[in-house]
Design an enzyme around this catalytic site. Structure first.
Site, PDB file in Angstrom:
ATOM      1  N   CYS A  86       0.716  -1.247  -0.038  1.00 47.22           N
ATOM      2  CA  CYS A  86       0.076  -0.135  -0.002  1.00 47.22           C
ATOM      3  C   CYS A  86       0.866   1.396  -0.052  1.00 47.22           C
ATOM      4  CB  CYS A  86      -0.782  -0.012   1.213  1.00 47.22           C
ATOM      5  SG  CYS A  86      -2.047  -1.404   0.940  1.00 47.22           S
ATOM      6  N   ARG A 145     -12.308   4.702  -4.433  1.00 44.24           N
ATOM      7  CA  ARG A 145     -11.457   3.874  -3.565  1.00 44.24           C
ATOM      8  C   ARG A 145     -11.695   2.382  -3.979  1.00 44.24           C
ATOM      9  NH1 ARG A 145      -8.531   5.253   0.609  1.00 44.24           N
ATOM     10  NH2 ARG A 145      -8.140   3.750   2.234  1.00 44.24           N
ATOM     11  N   HIS A 190      -3.099  -5.595   1.057  1.00 48.19           N
ATOM     12  CA  HIS A 190      -2.764  -4.985   2.254  1.00 48.19           C
ATOM     13  C   HIS A 190      -2.689  -5.699   3.517  1.00 48.19           C
ATOM     14  CE1 HIS A 190      -6.454  -3.587   4.959  1.00 48.19           C
ATOM     15  NE2 HIS A 190      -6.488  -4.873   4.633  1.00 48.19           N
TER      16      HIS A 190
END
Ligand SMILES: [Zn+2]
Lengths: 410, 236
Positions: free
Chosen positions: B95, B128, B192
């Site tokens: 990330c 997102r 992530h």
């Protein structure tokens, strides 16, 4: 008690709220508090403010412990008279609307508020006291980051003249609350530190030693608390120690009780009277209640995030323990947080795992060096442990599933 | 591996770069090294400390905009990570940590200078990216499919000097087409948190790069069950 008349539109909306809630309960679709409130707010968007007006209101918010603290505070306040509350945990404005409509006119209300809605509910209800418990990571794929949440709280408290009761042991809560004109500080503890190493004011590192904490880069530091949790009790602002005997386990619930006492003190409730009522609280919507099934004494503990899991390990007895994990919408879809929890307090216990995401838990426990047994259902878990105690720790929907198997234990 | 024959795992700036579950990658590397009898030393280096240059594997986690740009500035000023890479150290970044290995990235609306360890640039995407991530990993790495969970607002554009880690089959990754990047012994991903929990073969690749030797297989029944469950969840 207030006998203020509701305007016609609000009256109509209130009765629609009640009947929709009753209908929802009758058809078995839920407790009805959300659907009822939604219909009421549709008829009168101002309904929450209308229903709040004339009552003395307490709001309780934070990442963990809201429902329990709301229940304990409601118990303490009941010394004074009738208290409306959203005891079932429907903690958004629809739930508040429904709770107040259902309660009818009461002099007091104690409302649990989802931390994202605090500003909106402050606007609508003009509370006399707001209690802020803690802030930590929770459901990352949806929740605002911790520092951002603290900044929102701070902004909404700065523009109001309001009495705040806040946790002096949580740097994020302290920073948010310190802008308020009147703050009562409670040393409620903070077992989970991993979301408050960086100062929200200046970005420097937060240092800790014993109970103390301070920022290495600015003046932010732990305020002197007026209320403190000590041993099995609470020390009040005069320095007097009160033993707190709850039916709810763990230090964290004594801390919740301390917050409830600090809130009630603003209404001049005597501590002994408040404690007597709080002692009667046995369980919170299925949490903590001991249930007997097939010779097993089962206790359910709900943990929704890493900080909550640490608290649950502290409360859990050293007996066979079932861990249940789902990742449905109300839980958050991501299970990464499992690696933020150190499961080693469970080492040496008979650990069982279940739930939609038991495989994530299996890998996590393997890496943590903890032996476990995977069971496909709650029933199989019961069959896999000997008669006696069984501790269950579950996240939100997993908890509800198991609670349903136990006939919606309260 | 360093001369004292301990495998040194360095978690870079957990005070700035650590979001949900990032510690997992460190724990999993240590666990899998331990299963092979390799002695492990895990070091967490805070951003006010000098970065040791004798690490074998450096881990960088996710973070918010402010901490991300601060971490990049401090790593540029420190220079330790560059020296370690010159020595042949392995770097694994997720990330925000992945973005700052590139040439530039955006934080709080400003373009920030990256470490230029991977030839890529990052900016903000239109939406997102949140949800399951899966893809077929670059065949040169010889790994089974990538499975992970992503949660980021960035888009990453790869330059000619890096290879994509995977071709995306579910999710967004870099840009909806490719996911992650690698070159030499530096590897980054948008998967992530504990990416290595679902990708034990990727963890073993990092250990192989660090030790320079093949590793005996271990019992992966649980990680395999997890992979199977997650990959079939995105297939349906
Ligand atoms: Zn500071």
């Amino acid at each position: 008690m207030t006998t203020k008349k509701l305007p016609m539109r609000a009256k109509l909306a209130t009765s629609a709220t009640r009947s929709a809630a009753a209908l929802s309960r009758a058809t078995g679709r839920g407790d009805g508090s959300v659907i009822g409130g939604r219909i009421g707010l549709m008829i009168d968007p101002n309904l929450l403010a209308e229903l709040a007006s004339g009552r003395q209101i307490v709001l309780i918010s934070g990442t963990n412990g809201k429902t329990t603290t709301t229940r304990l505070t409601t118990a303490a306040m009941s010394v004074l008279g009738n208290v409306a509350t959203n005891g079932l945990g429907a903690n958004m404005p629809t739930g508040h609307t429904s709770a107040l409509a259902k309660a009818g006119p009461t002099p007091y209300a104690v409302l649990e508020v989802d931390e994202h809605y605090l500003d909106q509910v402050l606007d609508a209800t003009h509370p006399r006291v707001v209690a802020l418990l803690n802030l930590s990571r929770d459901q990352l794929d949806r929740a605002k980051e911790v520092a951002m949440m603290a900044a929102l709280w701070r902004e909404s408290l700065a523009k109001r003249d309001i009495q705040v009761v806040a946790n002096a042991d949580d740097p994020m809560v302290t920073w948010a609350a310190q802008v308020a004109e009147h703050v009562t500080w409670v040393a409620a503890g903070q077992r989970w530190h991993d979301d408050s190493w960086v100062c929200p004011e200046c970005g420097a590192t937060i240092e800790r030693m014993g109970d103390a904490w301070w920022c290495s880069g600015c003046t932010l530091h732990r305020p002197v608390p007026q209320w403190t949790v000590q041993h099995d009790g609470v020390v009040d602002p005069t320095g007097t120690y009160h033993e707190v005997k709850l039916q709810l386990p763990g230090r964290v619930n004594r801390a919740n009780a301390a917050t409830a006492l600090a809130v009630a003190a603003h209404f001049r409730v005597r501590i002994a009277d408040a404690l007597a009522r709080m002692t009667e609280v046995k369980s919170i919507a299925g949490r903590y209640a001991m249930v007997e099934r097939d010779g097993r004494m089962i206790r359910l503990l709900l943990s929704k995030n890493p900080a909550g899991w640490l608290e649950a390990f502290d409360m859990a007895d050293n007996v066979p323990t079932l861990l249940a994990i789902n990742a449905r919408d109300p839980d958050g879809l991501d299970t990464s947080w499992l690696y933020d929890v150190d499961f080693s307090p469970l080492r040496g216990r008979h650990v069982l795992i279940t739930g939609d995401r038991a495989m994530d838990l299996a890998v996590r426990l393997t890496v943590n060096g903890i032996a476990f047994q995977h069971v496909p259902s709650f029933g199989r878990a019961l069959a896999s442990v000997p008669p006696g105690r069984l501790e269950v720790i579950a996240n939100y929907t997993a908890f509800q599933d198991i609670r349903a198997e136990l006939d919606r234990v309260n | 591996m360093s001369t004292d024959s301990q495998l040194r795992l360095v978690w870079v700036y957990p005070d700035l770069l650590s979001t949900y579950g990032d510690r997992g990658n460190l724990l999993i590397l240590a666990h899998r090294a331990g299963l092979r009898g390799l002695p492990v030393a895990s070091v967490e280096v805070r951003s006010d400390q000098a970065l040791p240059v004798d690490g074998d594997i450096y881990l960088l986690g996710g973070g918010e905009d402010g901490p991300q740009s601060l971490a990049s500035q401090r790593l540029l000023a420190d220079g330790g990570l560059h020296r370690a890479v010159d020595r042949g150290a392995v770097v694994f970044a997720v990330c925000a940590g992945y973005q700052l290995l590139g040439n530039s990235f955006y934080a709080k609306g400003t373009e920030c200078r990256g470490l230029e360890l991977l030839d890529l640039t990052s900016d903000r995407g239109p939406s997102r990216a949140v949800g399951e991530l899966a893809g077929d990993i670059d065949s040169r790495l010889g790994l089974p499919r990538l499975t992970g969970f992503e949660n980021h607002g960035g888009r990453t554009h790869l330059g000619p000097e890096v290879y994509p880690l995977a071709r995306v089959t579910t999710g967004i990754g870099n840009d909806g087409q490719t996911e992650g990047a690698w070159r030499g012994k530096i590897l980054g991903t948008y998967s992530h948190g504990p990416a290595l929990a679902r990708n034990p073969a990727l963890a073993d690749l990092l250990l192989r790069w660090a030790t320079g030797s093949m590793l005996p297989p271990v019992d992966d029944a649980w990680p395999d069950a997890l992979r199977k469950e997650r990959l079939s969840a995105v297939a349906s």
